[in-house]
Write a protein that holds these residues in place. Structure first.
Motif, mmCIF file in Angstrom:
data_model
loop_
_atom_site.group_PDB
_atom_site.id
_atom_site.type_symbol
_atom_site.label_atom_id
_atom_site.label_comp_id
_atom_site.label_asym_id
_atom_site.label_seq_id
_atom_site.Cartn_x
_atom_site.Cartn_y
_atom_site.Cartn_z
ATOM 1 N N GLY A 177 0.822 -1.211 0.000
ATOM 2 C CA GLY A 177 0.000 0.000 0.000
ATOM 3 C C GLY A 177 0.849 1.252 0.000
ATOM 4 O O GLY A 177 0.538 2.242 -0.677
ATOM 5 N N TYR A 178 1.955 1.216 0.740
ATOM 6 C CA TYR A 178 2.863 2.370 0.818
ATOM 7 C C TYR A 178 3.543 2.614 -0.521
ATOM 8 O O TYR A 178 3.721 3.767 -0.940
ATOM 9 N N MET A 179 3.927 1.551 -1.212
ATOM 10 C CA MET A 179 4.568 1.694 -2.515
ATOM 11 C C MET A 179 3.613 2.277 -3.549
ATOM 12 O O MET A 179 4.031 2.949 -4.488
ATOM 13 N N LEU A 180 2.323 2.046 -3.350
ATOM 14 C CA LEU A 180 1.331 2.535 -4.307
ATOM 15 C C LEU A 180 0.862 3.945 -3.978
ATOM 16 O O LEU A 180 0.819 4.821 -4.850
ATOM 17 N N TYR A 181 0.515 4.202 -2.714
ATOM 18 C CA TYR A 181 -0.105 5.475 -2.343
ATOM 19 C C TYR A 181 0.807 6.422 -1.560
ATOM 20 O O TYR A 181 0.438 7.565 -1.302
ATOM 21 N N PRO A 185 0.132 12.357 4.763
ATOM 22 C CA PRO A 185 -0.654 11.995 5.953
ATOM 23 C C PRO A 185 -2.156 11.870 5.730
ATOM 24 O O PRO A 185 -2.792 10.963 6.280
ATOM 25 N N ARG A 186 -2.740 12.734 4.923
ATOM 26 C CA ARG A 186 -4.192 12.737 4.721
ATOM 27 C C ARG A 186 -4.703 11.412 4.136
ATOM 28 O O ARG A 186 -5.845 11.016 4.366
ATOM 29 N N ILE A 187 -3.825 10.717 3.404
ATOM 30 C CA ILE A 187 -4.201 9.447 2.766
ATOM 31 C C ILE A 187 -4.777 8.471 3.782
ATOM 32 O O ILE A 187 -5.712 7.701 3.494
ATOM 33 N N ARG A 194 -10.550 5.074 -4.527
ATOM 34 C CA ARG A 194 -10.889 6.195 -5.400
ATOM 35 C C ARG A 194 -10.643 7.515 -4.688
ATOM 36 O O ARG A 194 -10.147 8.472 -5.284
ATOM 37 N N ASP A 195 -10.982 7.571 -3.402
ATOM 38 C CA ASP A 195 -10.769 8.798 -2.639
ATOM 39 C C ASP A 195 -9.277 9.111 -2.496
ATOM 40 O O ASP A 195 -8.863 10.269 -2.566
ATOM 41 N N LYS A 196 -8.473 8.073 -2.295
ATOM 42 C CA LYS A 196 -7.033 8.280 -2.178
ATOM 43 C C LYS A 196 -6.452 8.809 -3.485
ATOM 44 O O LYS A 196 -5.647 9.758 -3.492
ATOM 45 N N LYS A 197 -6.858 8.206 -4.589
ATOM 46 C CA LYS A 197 -6.354 8.649 -5.887
ATOM 47 C C LYS A 197 -6.804 10.065 -6.205
ATOM 48 O O LYS A 197 -6.024 10.880 -6.726
ATOM 49 N N ASP A 198 -8.061 10.375 -5.899
ATOM 50 C CA ASP A 198 -8.565 11.725 -6.153
ATOM 51 C C ASP A 198 -7.827 12.755 -5.313
ATOM 52 O O ASP A 198 -7.525 13.857 -5.784
ATOM 53 N N TYR A 294 16.945 11.401 -10.552
ATOM 54 C CA TYR A 294 15.938 12.194 -9.859
ATOM 55 C C TYR A 294 14.934 11.246 -9.206
ATOM 56 O O TYR A 294 14.516 10.252 -9.810
ATOM 57 N N TYR A 295 14.589 11.548 -7.966
ATOM 58 C CA TYR A 295 13.649 10.727 -7.216
ATOM 59 C C TYR A 295 12.493 11.594 -6.727
ATOM 60 O O TYR A 295 12.698 12.767 -6.382
ATOM 61 N N TYR A 296 11.321 10.992 -6.668
ATOM 62 C CA TYR A 296 10.154 11.695 -6.148
ATOM 63 C C TYR A 296 10.143 11.627 -4.627
ATOM 64 O O TYR A 296 10.462 10.588 -4.040
ATOM 65 N N THR A 297 9.746 12.727 -4.000
ATOM 66 C CA THR A 297 9.681 12.794 -2.542
ATOM 67 C C THR A 297 8.637 11.843 -1.984
ATOM 68 O O THR A 297 8.770 11.353 -0.866
ATOM 69 N N ASP A 298 7.601 11.556 -2.766
ATOM 70 C CA ASP A 298 6.526 10.674 -2.301
ATOM 71 C C ASP A 298 6.077 9.786 -3.451
ATOM 72 O O ASP A 298 5.825 10.273 -4.563
ATOM 73 N N MET A 299 5.940 8.497 -3.177
ATOM 74 C CA MET A 299 5.562 7.551 -4.223
ATOM 75 C C MET A 299 4.124 7.727 -4.686
ATOM 76 O O MET A 299 3.803 7.503 -5.855
ATOM 77 N N GLY A 300 3.245 8.122 -3.786
ATOM 78 C CA GLY A 300 1.862 8.350 -4.190
ATOM 79 C C GLY A 300 1.764 9.473 -5.199
ATOM 80 O O GLY A 300 1.019 9.382 -6.192
ATOM 81 N N LEU A 301 2.525 10.534 -4.984
ATOM 82 C CA LEU A 301 2.531 11.657 -5.919
ATOM 83 C C LEU A 301 3.144 11.242 -7.247
ATOM 84 O O LEU A 301 2.684 11.647 -8.319
ATOM 85 N N ARG A 302 4.181 10.410 -7.184
ATOM 86 C CA ARG A 302 4.784 9.917 -8.423
ATOM 87 C C ARG A 302 3.805 9.047 -9.197
ATOM 88 O O ARG A 302 3.630 9.191 -10.411
ATOM 89 N N ASN A 303 3.137 8.133 -8.513
ATOM 90 C CA ASN A 303 2.246 7.203 -9.199
ATOM 91 C C ASN A 303 1.014 7.895 -9.769
ATOM 92 O O ASN A 303 0.545 7.541 -10.852
ATOM 93 N N THR A 304 0.486 8.873 -9.033
ATOM 94 C CA THR A 304 -0.677 9.588 -9.561
ATOM 95 C C THR A 304 -0.296 10.422 -10.771
ATOM 96 O O THR A 304 -1.111 10.663 -11.657
ATOM 97 N N ARG A 305 0.976 10.856 -10.820
ATOM 98 C CA ARG A 305 1.456 11.623 -11.970
ATOM 99 C C ARG A 305 1.345 10.799 -13.244
ATOM 100 O O ARG A 305 1.084 11.322 -14.329
#
Length: 424
Positions: A177-181, A185-187, A194-198, A294-305
């Motif tokens: 779950g951490y690798m995906l989202y 903190p709000r997650i 769907r709410d997490k992705k939105d 280059y690395y993303y600070t957060d994987m959720g932000l990277r994956n949603t990108r």
């Protein structure tokens, strides 16, 4: 409430050290909660009266007038000077250090919040704490503007250790779950996928992109978005502004200026959205200018990108390891070592050269080592260093940690992230 113990302990350790405590980090990573809730609660538990903790949230309408540095300074001084027998704490949220106002009473000079905070710091009965989200306005200039009298505490999104202390359960499932989202903190207040992705998508589009564009007067927001897409797809891979510009030019069928790309990448770094790891010649002890990783600070932000289309576990794992090492305060580079076997000069890579003061370790990230070729690839680069620094392979496919016959430490990813395996 997820306890941010490491950051809270740093705040406690630096209380009344005579410096301004500056809390930086990407927006929505928990800086305000750390200061205004966790640290505030700690002070109250220690018996500090609530009226001796001044809280000013500059993004709230009722505090707008204090965006004027002079007004802010005069208000704080009026409280502190009138009660010299008391010890006050000042919390200021979302400081904008680039705002300038004219001090008409003192010759019409321009002043910023830097000037006012430096003035307030002189009061022996006042301890000052500020938060900010952008290094261009807060982090890079701390040493000069605060004249070496500031303590910087950089806050990251939640680590896996912090997340697991909250969610519990099966470690591997929690890690998936951490690798995906990721760890915004709000997650963890949201249950539906769907709410997490939105939420992550709205953070990116409505907060980070707009913030970067407005702060830096971005004219080509479309190119900025394409750059962030490209970097999201290239985590753990080497690249440079020329490569990015060429890729975008081919995709967009228009010429893209590498200098523009370099500037936009720097803006993304200034917003703490991405981090750059430089390449280091292990034997020559010098840095290469290009290419970098280059690395993303957060994987959720990277994956949603990438709209969750490019879920490459090995690259995501490497990104998470990098973030964890940086979070722990280590200096981290990408290692380059030359293999001269058979007269050839072949450059090989060590994922991370990690320094902690006078200590150093080499780390390879390997999602799995299920073939002889993969095993040889990971081991060879480490063995080429021919020195006595510790060598580590962090793996997803081992149930326990062990040393092999070459003295290389094979470490479980989960054990590394949960602090069960000490690297140094």
């Amino acid at each position: 409430m997820i306890k941010r113990e490491s950051y809270l302990n740093r705040l406690i350790h630096n209380m009344w050290n005579g410096e301004i405590k500056v809390i930086t980090g990407i927006r929505r990573c928990g800086k305000s909660v750390l200061l205004f809730e966790l640290f505030y609660s700690y002070l109250c538990e220690q018996g500090v009266p609530e009226e001796e903790i001044m809280k000013i949230e500059l993004d709230q309408r009722r505090y707008y007038k204090y965006r004027n540095p002079i007004t802010l300074c005069e208000y704080v001084e009026s409280v502190v000077q009138n009660h010299k027998e008391k010890k006050f704490y000042l919390f200021i949220d979302e400081v904008q250090l680039t705002t300038k106002v004219v001090d008409k009473e003192n010759g019409g000079i321009e002043v910023t919040i830097y000037d006012m905070l430096n003035e307030l710091k002189a009061y022996k009965n006042l301890d000052v704490y500020v938060t900010g989200s952008n290094s261009k306005g807060l982090s890079k200039d701390i040493a000069t503007e605060f004249r070496g009298r500031a303590t910087q505490i950089h806050v990251f999104p939640l680590s896996f250790g912090e997340v697991y202390s909250y969610v519990g359960g099966d470690e591997r499932k929690a890690l998936e779950g951490y690798m995906l989202y990721g760890g915004m903190p709000r997650i963890f207040a949201l249950e539906e996928e769907r709410d997490k992705k939105d939420y992550l998508s709205s953070l990116y589009e409505e907060l980070y992109i707009r913030d970067i564009a407005e702060r830096n007067s971005i004219e080509r927001e479309d190119i900025l978005n394409d750059i962030l897409d490209f970097l999201a797809s290239q985590i753990s891979l080497l690249t440079n502004p020329n490569n990015i510009a060429n890729a975008l030019a081919s995709m967009r069928n228009e010429k893209v200026n590498p200098t523009l790309v370099s500037n936009y990448v720097q803006h993304a770094m200034d917003s703490f959205l991405i981090e750059r790891a430089r390449r280091y010649d292990v034997k020559g002890k010098t840095y290469f200018k290009y290419p970098n990783k280059y690395y993303y600070t957060d994987m959720g932000l990277r994956n949603t990108r990438l709209n969750y289309r490019q879920y490459d576990s090995g690259h995501i794992m490497e990104n998470i390891i990098y973030n964890e090492l940086i979070r722990k305060g280590y200096s981290v580079d990408v290692g380059v070592i030359t293999d001269r076997t058979g007269g050839a000069n072949v450059q090989k890579e060590i994922d991370f050269v990690v320094n902690d003061a006078d200590k150093k370790i080499y780390i390879q990230s390997a999602f799995q080592m299920d073939t002889e070729r993969k095993e040889s690839s990971e081991l060879t680069s480490l063995m080429l260093t021919k020195d006595f620094f510790k060598k580590v392979i962090i793996r997803m496919d081992v149930p326990h940690n062990f040393y092999d016959e070459n003295g290389i430490f094979h470490c479980s990813l989960i054990d590394f992230l949960l602090g069960k395996a000490e690297l140094f």
